[in-house]
Write an enzyme that holds these catalytic residues in place. Structure first.
Site, PDB file in Angstrom:
ATOM      1  N   GLY A  12      30.609  36.745  44.888  1.00 26.04           N
ATOM      2  CA  GLY A  12      31.889  37.034  45.544  1.00 26.04           C
ATOM      3  C   GLY A  12      32.418  35.808  46.251  1.00 26.04           C
ATOM      4  N   GLY A  14      35.750  35.515  47.402  1.00 25.29           N
ATOM      5  CA  GLY A  14      37.075  35.864  47.912  1.00 25.29           C
ATOM      6  C   GLY A  14      37.227  35.457  49.367  1.00 25.29           C
ATOM      7  N   LYS A 247      30.790  52.329  57.599  1.00 26.06           N
ATOM      8  CA  LYS A 247      30.138  51.557  58.667  1.00 26.06           C
ATOM      9  C   LYS A 247      29.364  52.485  59.601  1.00 26.06           C
ATOM     10  CE  LYS A 247      33.550  47.845  58.421  1.00 26.06           C
ATOM     11  NZ  LYS A 247      34.920  47.446  58.714  1.00 26.06           N
TER      12      LYS A 247
HETATM   13  N1  NDP Z   1      37.686  40.698  54.475  1.00 29.16           N
HETATM   14  C1  NDP Z   1      37.011  40.961  55.568  1.00 29.16           C
HETATM   15  O1  NDP Z   1      37.467  40.693  56.681  1.00 29.16           O
HETATM   16  C2  NDP Z   1      35.659  41.578  55.474  1.00 29.16           C
HETATM   17  C3  NDP Z   1      35.131  42.008  54.266  1.00 29.16           C
HETATM   18  N2  NDP Z   1      33.879  42.544  54.202  1.00 29.16           N
HETATM   19  C4  NDP Z   1      33.339  42.942  52.921  1.00 29.16           C
HETATM   20  O2  NDP Z   1      33.070  41.766  52.152  1.00 29.16           O
HETATM   21  C5  NDP Z   1      33.284  42.027  50.776  1.00 29.16           C
HETATM   22  C6  NDP Z   1      34.246  40.998  50.219  1.00 29.16           C
HETATM   23  O3  NDP Z   1      35.492  41.146  50.863  1.00 29.16           O
HETATM   24  P1  NDP Z   1      36.666  40.121  50.580  1.00 29.16           P
HETATM   25  O4  NDP Z   1      36.119  38.753  50.493  1.00 29.16           O
HETATM   26  O5  NDP Z   1      37.727  40.418  51.555  1.00 29.16           O
HETATM   27  O6  NDP Z   1      37.111  40.601  49.119  1.00 29.16           O
HETATM   28  P2  NDP Z   1      37.993  39.795  48.065  1.00 29.16           P
HETATM   29  O7  NDP Z   1      38.663  40.809  47.216  1.00 29.16           O
HETATM   30  O8  NDP Z   1      38.800  38.769  48.764  1.00 29.16           O
HETATM   31  O9  NDP Z   1      36.908  39.000  47.187  1.00 29.16           O
HETATM   32  C7  NDP Z   1      36.015  39.634  46.338  1.00 29.16           C
HETATM   33  C8  NDP Z   1      35.321  38.573  45.484  1.00 29.16           C
HETATM   34  O10 NDP Z   1      34.342  39.216  44.669  1.00 29.16           O
HETATM   35  C9  NDP Z   1      34.569  38.826  43.303  1.00 29.16           C
HETATM   36  N3  NDP Z   1      34.110  39.893  42.433  1.00 29.16           N
HETATM   37  C10 NDP Z   1      34.722  41.064  42.124  1.00 29.16           C
HETATM   38  N4  NDP Z   1      33.927  41.784  41.309  1.00 29.16           N
HETATM   39  C11 NDP Z   1      32.827  41.035  41.095  1.00 29.16           C
HETATM   40  C12 NDP Z   1      31.662  41.198  40.315  1.00 29.16           C
HETATM   41  N5  NDP Z   1      31.466  42.298  39.595  1.00 29.16           N
HETATM   42  N6  NDP Z   1      30.729  40.227  40.319  1.00 29.16           N
HETATM   43  C13 NDP Z   1      30.917  39.084  41.018  1.00 29.16           C
HETATM   44  N7  NDP Z   1      31.993  38.866  41.777  1.00 29.16           N
HETATM   45  C14 NDP Z   1      32.928  39.832  41.809  1.00 29.16           C
HETATM   46  C15 NDP Z   1      36.042  38.562  43.217  1.00 29.16           C
HETATM   47  O11 NDP Z   1      36.290  37.753  42.084  1.00 29.16           O
HETATM   48  P3  NDP Z   1      37.787  37.592  41.539  1.00 29.16           P
HETATM   49  O12 NDP Z   1      38.543  36.876  42.617  1.00 29.16           O
HETATM   50  O13 NDP Z   1      37.593  36.786  40.326  1.00 29.16           O
HETATM   51  O14 NDP Z   1      38.290  38.989  41.324  1.00 29.16           O
HETATM   52  C16 NDP Z   1      36.242  37.822  44.540  1.00 29.16           C
HETATM   53  O15 NDP Z   1      35.756  36.508  44.413  1.00 29.16           O
HETATM   54  C17 NDP Z   1      33.798  43.462  50.665  1.00 29.16           C
HETATM   55  O16 NDP Z   1      32.735  44.272  50.288  1.00 29.16           O
HETATM   56  C18 NDP Z   1      34.282  43.774  52.079  1.00 29.16           C
HETATM   57  O17 NDP Z   1      34.146  45.122  52.410  1.00 29.16           O
HETATM   58  C19 NDP Z   1      33.091  42.649  55.317  1.00 29.16           C
HETATM   59  C20 NDP Z   1      33.546  42.243  56.530  1.00 29.16           C
HETATM   60  C21 NDP Z   1      34.885  41.737  56.722  1.00 29.16           C
HETATM   61  N1  LIG Z   2      38.609  45.991  55.713  1.00 32.29           N
HETATM   62  C1  LIG Z   2      37.719  45.857  56.812  1.00 32.29           C
HETATM   63  C2  LIG Z   2      37.071  44.510  56.812  1.00 32.29           C
HETATM   64  C3  LIG Z   2      35.696  44.590  56.398  1.00 32.29           C
HETATM   65  O1  LIG Z   2      34.832  45.293  56.833  1.00 32.29           O
HETATM   66  C4  LIG Z   2      38.444  46.038  58.119  1.00 32.29           C
HETATM   67  O2  LIG Z   2      39.670  46.153  58.101  1.00 32.29           O
HETATM   68  O3  LIG Z   2      37.770  46.095  59.140  1.00 32.29           O
END
Ligand code: NDP
Ligand SMILES: N[C@@H](CC=O)C(=O)O
Length: 366
Positions: A12, A14, A247
């Site tokens: 991941g 993202g 959570k």
């Molecule tokens: N955003 C936040 O503030 C927070 C998020 N989280 C958690 O962290 C996780 C990631 O969130 P976030 O970064 O915002 O999400 P994003 O959507 O920004 O990023 C997700 C990433 O995972 C990749 N991905 C999707 N499917 C797969 C797969 N099957 N195998 C490998 N990589 C994959 C995507 O690739 P591609 O771009 O190519 O689709 C992308 O790089 C989530 O589970 C979220 O709940 C936890 C705390 C805070």
């Molecule tokens: N989407 C969540 C972020 C990850 O846990 C939030 O809004 O708190």
């Protein structure tokens, strides 16, 4: 002294995964001088591909690739188009698998299988993706250090320390990013009987409700949260209360010692919340807050997630639009609370690093 080198692999790239790369890049020197550790990133996976380098991937190159909105799998020599996250174990041979892929609260796949495989291969796991911990906490606990010494099995801690060295599973980033909700409950309230937990565990709904109070529309506030990178990949998980419920389930299983699943949470989202509801709360000297609650009744915790009007002097009413917070009540420590400001995904990435260092520190105790 030479730093200890740990091989790491990240699924991941993202908002959170990218922020973690950035922190590891910026803090590389300080991690060596302050903690004596060097993290060598030997593999990354995104959707449909990844990159592998046994000598360690160039973090600057990866970050530039992500900023250019390119796929790391297209990079010459190291790029692996078509690679799956499940291949990271074999190809990157990590000491730590870091998981920051999107949430799947139905069966937590494909992440759950990857994590299971990692733990079974004695690879430590650090999660930001809350799916696996919410869907399969007990199973993952059994094959990691969470199986003993946590929750109700606290009595087995001595046995766990003296007889077994299990791969470690950490998930503090799953429960409101940098908010130390799990650590506070498990470590700092160890030995206390927790009677109630109240929390703002979802930053997106907190942001939307506070923005609506200031006159912004629901849709525009949600779009802001998405731009900031705090909303889920599928934002209905936020606004329908699933994210906060997941959570709460993780906190119930790990901190409160109650075997719990998502269906145990009485859940209400914020889609139907109107400005009138917010004004009504305000007219009664209250403020509407997206609260997750666990309350001990007759020996069991009742769990709920819903927008709740709270008195203005309640710690959760005082949170800013960017803050999440947790309040523990116990028979011994009357009230213990914490809040964290999380305007973007970086604090969650910092929480993943905190968990990695926690694993390394706890290993040196064993
Ligand atoms: N955003 C936040 O503030 C927070 C998020 N989280 C958690 O962290 C996780 C990631 O969130 P976030 O970064 O915002 O999400 P994003 O959507 O920004 O990023 C997700 C990433 O995972 C990749 N991905 C999707 N499917 C797969 C797969 N099957 N195998 C490998 N990589 C994959 C995507 O690739 P591609 O771009 O190519 O689709 C992308 O790089 C989530 O589970 C979220 O709940 C936890 C705390 C805070
Ligand atoms: N989407 C969540 C972020 C990850 O846990 C939030 O809004 O708190």
């Amino acid at each position: 002294m030479e730093p200890t080198v740990y091989r790491i692999a990240l699924a991941g790239l993202g908002n959170v995964g990218g922020s973690l790369l950035s922190i590891l890049h910026q803090e590389s020197e300080s991690l060596q001088t302050r903690y004596g550790v060097k993290f060598k990133l030997t593999g990354v996976a995104e959707l449909g591909g990844g990159a592998i380098n046994d000598e360690g991937l160039d973090l600057g190159l990866l970050l530039n690739t992500l900023s250019a909105k390119s796929k790391v799998s297209t990079l010459p020599d190291i790029g692996r188009p078509g690679m799956q996250a499940s291949e990271l174990l074999a190809l990157a041979k990590p000491d730590f698998l870091l998981e920051a892929t999107p949430v799947n609260l139905k069966d937590a796949e494909p992440s759950l299988s990857n994590i299971r495989a990692a733990l079974n291969a004695s690879v430590h796991v650090v999660l930001a993706n809350k799916g696996p911990a919410a869907v399969a906490f007990n199973e993952l606990a059994e094959i990691s250090d969470m199986g003993k010494g946590w929750g109700k099995n606290f009595g087995d801690l001595a046995e766990a320390i003296h007889t077994e060295i299990r791969p470690k599973l950490r998930f503090s980033a799953c429960v409101a990013g940098s908010l130390p909700a799990i650590n506070l409950g498990w470590r700092d309230l160890a030995g206390c009987q927790i009677t109630r937990l109240e929390a703002v565990f979802n930053g997106t709904t907190q942001y939307i409700i506070r923005a609506m109070e200031d006159g912004q529309s629901y849709d525009s506030a949600l779009a802001d949260a998405q731009r900031r990178g705090i909303a889920e990949t599928d934002p209905s998980l936020d606004v329908d209360g699933w994210d906060a419920a997941a959570k709460l389930v993780i906190a119930a299983n790990s901190v409160l010692g109650q075997s719990t699943q998502l269906s145990d949470v009485d859940r209400q989202g914020i889609r139907d919340l109107t400005l009138k509801d917010l004004q009504e709360a305000s007219n009664n000297g209250l403020r509407m807050v997206p609260v997750a609650t666990a309350v001990l009744v007759d020996g069991a915790y009742q769990l709920s997630v819903r927008p709740t009007p709270l008195p203005l002097d309640h710690p959760l009413s005082r949170l800013t639009p960017d803050e999440m917070g947790v309040v523990y009540y116990s028979r011994d420590v009357d009230r213990l609370s914490a809040a964290s400001s999380e305007p973007g995904p970086e604090p969650a990435a910092a929480a993943m690093l905190r968990d990695m260092l926690d694993i390394i520190r706890s290993q040196s105790i064993h």
